[in-house]
Enzyme design. Structure first.
Site, PDB file in Angstrom:
ATOM      1  N   ALA A 139       0.902  -1.149   0.000  1.00 13.01           N
ATOM      2  CA  ALA A 139       0.000   0.000   0.000  1.00 13.01           C
ATOM      3  C   ALA A 139       0.946   1.206   0.000  1.00 13.01           C
ATOM      4  O   ALA A 139       1.526   1.554   1.024  1.00 13.01           O
ATOM      5  CB  ALA A 139      -0.911  -0.004   1.216  1.00 13.01           C
ATOM      6  N   ALA A 140       1.133   1.801  -1.145  1.00 18.86           N
ATOM      7  CA  ALA A 140       2.277   2.656  -1.453  1.00 18.86           C
ATOM      8  C   ALA A 140       2.237   4.044  -0.823  1.00 18.86           C
ATOM      9  O   ALA A 140       2.125   5.046  -1.521  1.00 18.86           O
ATOM     10  CB  ALA A 140       2.423   2.761  -2.965  1.00 18.86           C
ATOM     11  N   CYS A 141       2.371   4.113   0.495  1.00 17.66           N
ATOM     12  CA  CYS A 141       2.359   5.409   1.169  1.00 17.66           C
ATOM     13  C   CYS A 141       3.590   6.249   0.814  1.00 17.66           C
ATOM     14  O   CYS A 141       3.567   7.470   0.980  1.00 17.66           O
ATOM     15  CB  CYS A 141       2.215   5.240   2.676  1.00 17.66           C
ATOM     16  SG  CYS A 141       3.377   4.116   3.431  1.00 17.66           S
ATOM     17  N   HIS A 142       4.646   5.619   0.302  1.00 25.30           N
ATOM     18  CA  HIS A 142       5.827   6.394  -0.108  1.00 25.30           C
ATOM     19  C   HIS A 142       5.525   7.280  -1.318  1.00 25.30           C
ATOM     20  O   HIS A 142       6.273   8.210  -1.595  1.00 25.30           O
ATOM     21  CB  HIS A 142       7.019   5.462  -0.402  1.00 25.30           C
ATOM     22  CG  HIS A 142       6.809   4.526  -1.527  1.00 25.30           C
ATOM     23  ND1 HIS A 142       6.101   3.344  -1.397  1.00 25.30           N
ATOM     24  CD2 HIS A 142       7.208   4.590  -2.829  1.00 25.30           C
ATOM     25  CE1 HIS A 142       6.085   2.720  -2.563  1.00 25.30           C
ATOM     26  NE2 HIS A 142       6.741   3.455  -3.450  1.00 25.30           N
ATOM     27  N   ARG A 143       4.427   7.032  -2.002  1.00 27.27           N
ATOM     28  CA  ARG A 143       4.055   7.824  -3.182  1.00 27.27           C
ATOM     29  C   ARG A 143       3.230   9.056  -2.830  1.00 27.27           C
ATOM     30  O   ARG A 143       2.804   9.793  -3.718  1.00 27.27           O
ATOM     31  CB  ARG A 143       3.290   6.947  -4.176  1.00 27.27           C
ATOM     32  CG  ARG A 143       4.139   5.806  -4.714  1.00 27.27           C
ATOM     33  CD  ARG A 143       3.379   4.909  -5.657  1.00 27.27           C
ATOM     34  NE  ARG A 143       4.198   3.750  -6.007  1.00 27.27           N
ATOM     35  CZ  ARG A 143       3.710   2.547  -6.276  1.00 27.27           C
ATOM     36  NH1 ARG A 143       2.397   2.348  -6.278  1.00 27.27           N
ATOM     37  NH2 ARG A 143       4.524   1.552  -6.559  1.00 27.27           N
TER      38      ARG A 143
END
Length: 181
Positions: A139-143
């Site tokens: 779940a790409a929270c780095h984006r």
């Protein structure tokens, strides 16, 4: 929520640091950076909410996750298909599901995330939910970035966030190994 007795775990070494991976049955429920106190609290919250114990063992879903992470860090994978299990409140789950919809190589602001989720006045709540994400990378929270384009908090640290975004942007000098302490 029905109590789960066991979360099967394993450690995974990335070029950016160690991750704790966890699975319940055939679904991944944890992917947390081990160098982060915040991530450790997230993993403990998941364990406590499930009423479970962590057991280090083999799991087909963990091996699937490792194979996909290996491909991701080698620059050969742009999406994940490991089945996910989000353990948290309905609101947090909606945010985490929203994170899975941010395409590889793209960035969105927290404001844009709130609009996508239909709660445009909830930037702080969305940011807090992203910070409690138990499935980093998947779940790409780095984006998710600040409104001014700046990098904002990330459980793996801002250097790791920058390295992940560089990897996804095709920058060949992907250097997480250089930031390890």
């Amino acid at each position: 929520m029905e109590k789960i007795r066991t979360i099967t775990i394993r450690h995974y070494e990335t070029p950016c640091g160690e991750l704790l991976l966890g699975a319940v049955g055939s679904r991944l429920c944890l992917c947390c950076w081990q160098a982060s106190e915040r991530s450790l609290r997230v993993a403990e919250r998941v364990r406590r909410m499930c009423g479970a114990e962590f057991v280090e063992s083999h799991s087909a879903v963990l091996e699937h996750a490792v194979a996909e992470l290996d491909e991701y860090f080698a620059g050969r994978r742009t999406g994940f298909d490991v089945p996910l299990l989000f353990i948290g409140t309905d609101f947090r789950q909606s945010v985490w599901n929203g994170l899975t919809g941010i395409p590889y190589g793209h960035k969105v602001t927290y404001g844009e995330m709130t609009r996508r989720l239909g709660c445009p006045r909830s930037v702080r709540a969305v940011a807090n939910a992203a910070g409690a994400n138990p499935l980093s990378l998947f779940a790409a929270c780095h984006r998710v970035i600040g409104a001014d384009g700046s990098l904002t908090g990330y459980a793996g640290g801002l250097e790791v966030k920058r390295a992940l975004l560089d990897l996804e942007g095709g920058i060949l000098s992907f250097g997480c190994s250089d930031i390890l302490v």
